[in-house]
Design a protein around this motif. Sequence first.
Motif, short mmCIF file in Angstrom:
data_model
loop_
_atom_site.label_atom_id
_atom_site.label_comp_id
_atom_site.label_asym_id
_atom_site.label_seq_id
_atom_site.Cartn_x
_atom_site.Cartn_y
_atom_site.Cartn_z
N GLY A 18 64.06 54.02 15.05
CA GLY A 18 64.84 53.95 13.89
C GLY A 18 65.00 55.31 13.20
O GLY A 18 65.41 55.35 11.86
N ILE A 19 64.70 56.32 13.83
CA ILE A 19 64.49 57.58 12.95
C ILE A 19 65.80 58.43 13.60
O ILE A 19 65.98 58.51 14.85
CB ILE A 19 63.36 58.34 13.49
CG1 ILE A 19 62.09 57.40 12.97
CG2 ILE A 19 63.42 59.69 12.83
CD1 ILE A 19 60.60 57.93 13.46
N SER A 29 56.70 63.87 7.22
CA SER A 29 56.01 63.19 7.97
C SER A 29 55.71 61.53 7.32
O SER A 29 55.70 60.58 8.29
CB SER A 29 55.00 63.75 8.59
OG SER A 29 53.89 63.84 7.46
N GLN A 30 55.46 61.43 6.15
CA GLN A 30 54.99 60.19 5.83
C GLN A 30 56.28 59.31 5.69
O GLN A 30 56.17 58.31 5.80
CB GLN A 30 54.37 60.32 4.16
CG GLN A 30 52.95 60.92 4.22
CD GLN A 30 51.87 59.91 4.67
OE1 GLN A 30 52.01 60.07 6.05
NE2 GLN A 30 51.52 59.09 3.89
N LEU A 31 57.31 59.92 5.27
CA LEU A 31 58.72 59.33 5.13
C LEU A 31 59.03 58.91 6.49
O LEU A 31 59.58 57.78 6.79
CB LEU A 31 59.77 60.26 4.57
CG LEU A 31 59.83 60.52 3.11
CD1 LEU A 31 60.92 61.61 2.83
CD2 LEU A 31 59.85 59.43 2.34
N LEU A 32 58.83 59.65 7.62
CA LEU A 32 59.25 59.29 8.78
C LEU A 32 58.29 58.15 9.40
O LEU A 32 58.48 57.17 10.06
CB LEU A 32 59.09 60.37 9.78
CG LEU A 32 60.13 61.48 9.67
CD1 LEU A 32 59.87 62.76 10.49
CD2 LEU A 32 61.48 60.89 10.07
N LYS A 33 56.85 58.14 9.17
CA LYS A 33 55.96 57.40 9.59
C LYS A 33 56.36 55.89 8.81
O LYS A 33 56.44 54.85 9.41
CB LYS A 33 54.67 57.48 9.07
CG LYS A 33 53.41 56.70 9.42
CD LYS A 33 52.08 57.38 9.04
CE LYS A 33 50.99 56.11 9.43
NZ LYS A 33 49.77 56.73 9.01
N ALA A 34 56.67 55.91 7.52
CA ALA A 34 57.05 54.56 7.05
C ALA A 34 58.35 53.96 7.49
O ALA A 34 58.84 52.80 7.50
CB ALA A 34 57.35 54.80 5.36
N GLN A 35 59.43 54.92 7.93
CA GLN A 35 60.81 54.64 8.39
C GLN A 35 60.50 53.89 9.72
O GLN A 35 60.75 52.84 10.04
CB GLN A 35 61.59 55.79 8.64
CG GLN A 35 62.70 55.59 9.23
CD GLN A 35 63.74 54.51 8.78
OE1 GLN A 35 63.73 54.63 7.49
NE2 GLN A 35 64.63 54.39 9.57
N LYS A 36 59.34 54.52 10.68
CA LYS A 36 59.24 53.78 11.92
C LYS A 36 58.43 52.27 11.76
O LYS A 36 58.96 51.31 12.41
CB LYS A 36 58.12 54.63 13.06
CG LYS A 36 57.81 54.07 14.05
CD LYS A 36 56.76 55.04 14.66
CE LYS A 36 56.29 54.20 15.99
NZ LYS A 36 54.86 54.69 16.41
N VAL A 81 55.63 50.39 1.36
CA VAL A 81 56.12 50.23 2.95
C VAL A 81 54.88 50.32 3.98
O VAL A 81 54.65 49.07 4.86
CB VAL A 81 57.29 51.08 3.37
CG1 VAL A 81 57.55 50.96 4.79
CG2 VAL A 81 58.62 50.90 2.55
N LEU A 82 53.90 51.28 3.77
CA LEU A 82 52.93 51.52 4.50
C LEU A 82 51.88 50.50 4.34
O LEU A 82 51.35 49.71 5.43
CB LEU A 82 52.29 52.77 4.28
CG LEU A 82 53.16 54.01 4.79
CD1 LEU A 82 52.20 55.20 4.30
CD2 LEU A 82 53.24 54.23 6.16
N ASN A 83 51.89 49.65 3.12
CA ASN A 83 50.96 48.80 3.05
C ASN A 83 51.32 47.47 3.47
O ASN A 83 50.42 46.54 4.02
CB ASN A 83 50.76 48.56 1.32
CG ASN A 83 49.70 49.46 0.71
OD1 ASN A 83 49.07 50.06 1.55
ND2 ASN A 83 49.95 49.64 -0.65
N ILE A 84 52.76 47.20 3.64
CA ILE A 84 53.31 45.97 3.95
C ILE A 84 53.07 46.07 5.65
O ILE A 84 52.45 45.11 5.99
CB ILE A 84 54.90 45.98 3.82
CG1 ILE A 84 55.24 45.52 2.40
CG2 ILE A 84 55.44 44.99 4.71
CD1 ILE A 84 56.45 45.77 1.98
N GLY A 85 53.16 47.29 6.28
CA GLY A 85 52.97 47.29 7.55
C GLY A 85 51.31 47.13 7.97
O GLY A 85 50.97 46.64 8.84
N THR A 86 50.47 47.49 7.06
CA THR A 86 49.02 47.13 7.35
C THR A 86 48.91 45.79 7.14
O THR A 86 48.01 45.21 8.14
CB THR A 86 48.28 47.94 6.21
OG1 THR A 86 48.53 49.48 6.53
CG2 THR A 86 46.83 47.87 6.46
#
Length: 102
Positions: A18-19, A29-36, A81-86
């Motif tokens: 999705g990038i 890079s943080q935005l890209l990580k959250a996007q992934k 977003v990162l917390n949801i992923g975790t």
Amino acid sequence: MNYYKADIKTNDWLKSNGISVKHFAKTDSQLLKAQKIAFNLLKHHLNLLSTPQIKTLRVYCAQMASDKKRNKITDNFVYKVLNIGTKINRQLFKANKEINNS
């Protein structure tokens, strides 16, 4: 492997996560990580997400798709977003552990 084939494989991997290839080099890079993470959660683990989480992830993906809105994404929103992923990753790990222990 020549550079052309490597570029094609790289672009395919970015698209599958999705990038946007066009904005890859210019995006933090943080935005890209959250996007992934957001893209993969919406694609593969929609059943584990609550309605507010789905809404948050979709809004994030929509903002990442827009040039103007991408620049206005705050660190707090990225961390959300990162917390949801975790959280979902913990659920998947726990479910996988239960399956393997049975």
